[in-house]
Design a protein around this motif. Structure first.
Motif, PDB file in Angstrom:
ATOM      1  N   THR A   1      45.574  30.457  30.470  1.00  0.00           N
ATOM      2  CA  THR A   1      45.924  29.785  31.719  1.00  0.00           C
ATOM      3  C   THR A   1      46.430  30.782  32.750  1.00  0.00           C
ATOM      4  O   THR A   1      46.056  30.717  33.927  1.00  0.00           O
ATOM      5  CB  THR A   1      46.995  28.719  31.458  1.00  0.00           C
ATOM      6  OG1 THR A   1      46.529  27.849  30.426  1.00  0.00           O
ATOM      7  CG2 THR A   1      47.296  27.917  32.695  1.00  0.00           C
ATOM      8  N   GLU A   2      47.270  31.710  32.329  1.00  0.00           N
ATOM      9  CA  GLU A   2      47.844  32.684  33.256  1.00  0.00           C
ATOM     10  C   GLU A   2      46.771  33.583  33.868  1.00  0.00           C
ATOM     11  O   GLU A   2      46.753  33.807  35.079  1.00  0.00           O
ATOM     12  CB  GLU A   2      48.906  33.517  32.542  1.00  0.00           C
ATOM     13  CG  GLU A   2      50.128  32.704  32.152  1.00  0.00           C
ATOM     14  CD  GLU A   2      51.017  33.399  31.141  1.00  0.00           C
ATOM     15  OE1 GLU A   2      50.719  34.536  30.724  1.00  0.00           O
ATOM     16  OE2 GLU A   2      52.035  32.788  30.760  1.00  0.00           O
ATOM     17  N   LEU A   3      45.874  34.103  33.036  1.00  0.00           N
ATOM     18  CA  LEU A   3      44.826  34.975  33.564  1.00  0.00           C
ATOM     19  C   LEU A   3      43.861  34.181  34.444  1.00  0.00           C
ATOM     20  O   LEU A   3      43.405  34.685  35.477  1.00  0.00           O
ATOM     21  CB  LEU A   3      44.071  35.678  32.428  1.00  0.00           C
ATOM     22  CG  LEU A   3      42.997  36.671  32.884  1.00  0.00           C
ATOM     23  CD1 LEU A   3      43.564  37.746  33.809  1.00  0.00           C
ATOM     24  CD2 LEU A   3      42.321  37.303  31.670  1.00  0.00           C
ATOM     25  N   SER A   4      43.574  32.956  34.063  1.00  0.00           N
ATOM     26  CA  SER A   4      42.705  32.119  34.888  1.00  0.00           C
ATOM     27  C   SER A   4      43.310  31.929  36.278  1.00  0.00           C
ATOM     28  O   SER A   4      42.616  32.011  37.296  1.00  0.00           O
ATOM     29  CB  SER A   4      42.489  30.763  34.207  1.00  0.00           C
ATOM     30  OG  SER A   4      41.583  29.988  34.942  1.00  0.00           O
ATOM     31  N   TRP A   5      44.619  31.693  36.330  1.00  0.00           N
ATOM     32  CA  TRP A   5      45.292  31.532  37.625  1.00  0.00           C
ATOM     33  C   TRP A   5      45.238  32.829  38.431  1.00  0.00           C
ATOM     34  O   TRP A   5      44.912  32.819  39.624  1.00  0.00           O
ATOM     35  CB  TRP A   5      46.738  31.087  37.424  1.00  0.00           C
ATOM     36  CG  TRP A   5      47.497  31.067  38.725  1.00  0.00           C
ATOM     37  CD1 TRP A   5      48.463  31.933  39.126  1.00  0.00           C
ATOM     38  CD2 TRP A   5      47.294  30.170  39.813  1.00  0.00           C
ATOM     39  NE1 TRP A   5      48.883  31.624  40.392  1.00  0.00           N
ATOM     40  CE2 TRP A   5      48.184  30.538  40.840  1.00  0.00           C
ATOM     41  CE3 TRP A   5      46.438  29.087  40.018  1.00  0.00           C
ATOM     42  CZ2 TRP A   5      48.254  29.867  42.051  1.00  0.00           C
ATOM     43  CZ3 TRP A   5      46.510  28.419  41.237  1.00  0.00           C
ATOM     44  CH2 TRP A   5      47.403  28.803  42.226  1.00  0.00           C
ATOM     45  N   ILE A   6      45.524  33.948  37.809  1.00  0.00           N
ATOM     46  CA  ILE A   6      45.499  35.231  38.525  1.00  0.00           C
ATOM     47  C   ILE A   6      44.102  35.507  39.076  1.00  0.00           C
ATOM     48  O   ILE A   6      43.938  35.888  40.236  1.00  0.00           O
ATOM     49  CB  ILE A   6      45.966  36.379  37.598  1.00  0.00           C
ATOM     50  CG1 ILE A   6      47.457  36.222  37.276  1.00  0.00           C
ATOM     51  CG2 ILE A   6      45.687  37.743  38.238  1.00  0.00           C
ATOM     52  CD1 ILE A   6      47.939  37.118  36.151  1.00  0.00           C
ATOM     53  N   LEU A   7      43.080  35.281  38.249  1.00  0.00           N
ATOM     54  CA  LEU A   7      41.704  35.530  38.704  1.00  0.00           C
ATOM     55  C   LEU A   7      41.325  34.581  39.834  1.00  0.00           C
ATOM     56  O   LEU A   7      40.617  34.980  40.769  1.00  0.00           O
ATOM     57  CB  LEU A   7      40.725  35.410  37.534  1.00  0.00           C
ATOM     58  CG  LEU A   7      40.846  36.493  36.459  1.00  0.00           C
ATOM     59  CD1 LEU A   7      39.869  36.212  35.326  1.00  0.00           C
ATOM     60  CD2 LEU A   7      40.639  37.884  37.029  1.00  0.00           C
ATOM     61  N   SER A   8      41.782  33.333  39.765  1.00  0.00           N
ATOM     62  CA  SER A   8      41.459  32.391  40.845  1.00  0.00           C
ATOM     63  C   SER A   8      42.127  32.813  42.150  1.00  0.00           C
ATOM     64  O   SER A   8      41.611  32.537  43.231  1.00  0.00           O
ATOM     65  CB  SER A   8      41.844  30.959  40.470  1.00  0.00           C
ATOM     66  OG  SER A   8      43.243  30.794  40.458  1.00  0.00           O
ATOM     67  N   CYS A   9      43.262  33.501  42.049  1.00  0.00           N
ATOM     68  CA  CYS A   9      43.959  33.974  43.252  1.00  0.00           C
ATOM     69  C   CYS A   9      43.274  35.179  43.887  1.00  0.00           C
ATOM     70  O   CYS A   9      43.433  35.415  45.095  1.00  0.00           O
ATOM     71  CB  CYS A   9      45.413  34.328  42.911  1.00  0.00           C
ATOM     72  SG  CYS A   9      46.433  32.884  42.576  1.00  0.00           S
ATOM     73  N   ILE A  10      42.508  35.938  43.122  1.00  0.00           N
ATOM     74  CA  ILE A  10      41.839  37.119  43.686  1.00  0.00           C
ATOM     75  C   ILE A  10      40.336  36.910  43.864  1.00  0.00           C
ATOM     76  O   ILE A  10      39.652  37.797  44.387  1.00  0.00           O
ATOM     77  CB  ILE A  10      42.100  38.386  42.830  1.00  0.00           C
ATOM     78  CG1 ILE A  10      41.509  38.255  41.433  1.00  0.00           C
ATOM     79  CG2 ILE A  10      43.592  38.702  42.769  1.00  0.00           C
ATOM     80  CD1 ILE A  10      41.556  39.538  40.603  1.00  0.00           C
ATOM     81  N   ALA A  11      39.820  35.761  43.449  1.00  0.00           N
ATOM     82  CA  ALA A  11      38.375  35.494  43.552  1.00  0.00           C
ATOM     83  C   ALA A  11      37.995  35.191  44.999  1.00  0.00           C
ATOM     84  O   ALA A  11      38.541  34.276  45.606  1.00  0.00           O
ATOM     85  CB  ALA A  11      37.988  34.318  42.657  1.00  0.00           C
ATOM     86  N   PRO A  12      37.074  35.952  45.559  1.00  0.00           N
ATOM     87  CA  PRO A  12      36.633  35.690  46.934  1.00  0.00           C
ATOM     88  C   PRO A  12      35.849  34.373  47.030  1.00  0.00           C
ATOM     89  O   PRO A  12      34.907  34.146  46.276  1.00  0.00           O
ATOM     90  CB  PRO A  12      35.726  36.881  47.262  1.00  0.00           C
ATOM     91  CG  PRO A  12      36.049  37.925  46.228  1.00  0.00           C
ATOM     92  CD  PRO A  12      36.484  37.167  45.008  1.00  0.00           C
ATOM     93  N   MET A  13      36.263  33.511  47.953  1.00  0.00           N
ATOM     94  CA  MET A  13      35.591  32.215  48.129  1.00  0.00           C
ATOM     95  C   MET A  13      34.111  32.398  48.472  1.00  0.00           C
ATOM     96  O   MET A  13      33.278  31.621  48.032  1.00  0.00           O
ATOM     97  CB  MET A  13      36.284  31.404  49.229  1.00  0.00           C
ATOM     98  CG  MET A  13      37.663  30.917  48.846  1.00  0.00           C
ATOM     99  SD  MET A  13      37.612  29.671  47.554  1.00  0.00           S
ATOM    100  CE  MET A  13      36.847  28.329  48.427  1.00  0.00           C
TER     101      MET A  13
END
Length: 150
Positions: free
Chosen positions: A48-60
């Motif tokens: 869950t933590e890594l998924s959140w971090i990646l979603s925060c840096i993923a370009p829309m």
């Protein structure tokens, strides 16, 4: 085996994981030569933590160019073309699925990822997210290796 299906937007019902395991065994997966992994954020919060971090840096923009969510939405709406897809009807689960898949790859530091042709763009996104993560959160060496599809 994941306990959450982002395309459905819900947890698997009780017993579904046992059914999935039964199917894998029935089709001939040898438990003596294979590892069955149940991904459950209650048991391992790193997912869950890594998924959140990646979603925060993923370009829309990169997520918007993914074709899998468009084809899924077109199929669900019985559209004849992805061009007819109205993004206003899109739920976040299918849109963010490539980020979740990137997390699955990166959390185990996978290098070679077996995927079909339709998933290769997800691995390309995973590579982009790996680069962004490694540059953003610099250490003495990159935390995640750059995965490739096979």
């Amino acid at each position: 085996m994941a306990c959450i299906d982002p395309s459905a937007g819900s947890c698997f019902p009780t017993g579904c994981k046992n059914d999935m395991l039964a199917v894998l065994l029935a089709i001939g997966i040898d438990p003596n030569r294979s590892i069955f992994l149940l991904v459950n954020s209650t048991w391992n919060p790193h997912h869950t933590e890594l998924s959140w971090i990646l979603s925060c840096i993923a370009p829309m923009g990169k997520l918007r160019r993914m074709t899998t969510w468009k084809s899924r939405l077109a199929a669900a709406r019985n559209s004849s073309s992805e061009d007819e897809v109205d993004e206003l009807m899109l739920n976040a689960g299918p849109f963010m699925y490539p980020v979740l898949q990137a997390m699955d790859v990166l959390v185990y530091k996978a290098i070679h990822v077996p995927v079909g042709d339709d998933q290769q763009q997800h691995i390309e996104l995973t590579r982009d997210l790996t680069d962004i993560f490694n540059l953003t959160f610099k250490g003495t060496s990159p935390l995640f290796p750059l995965p490739t599809y096979v």
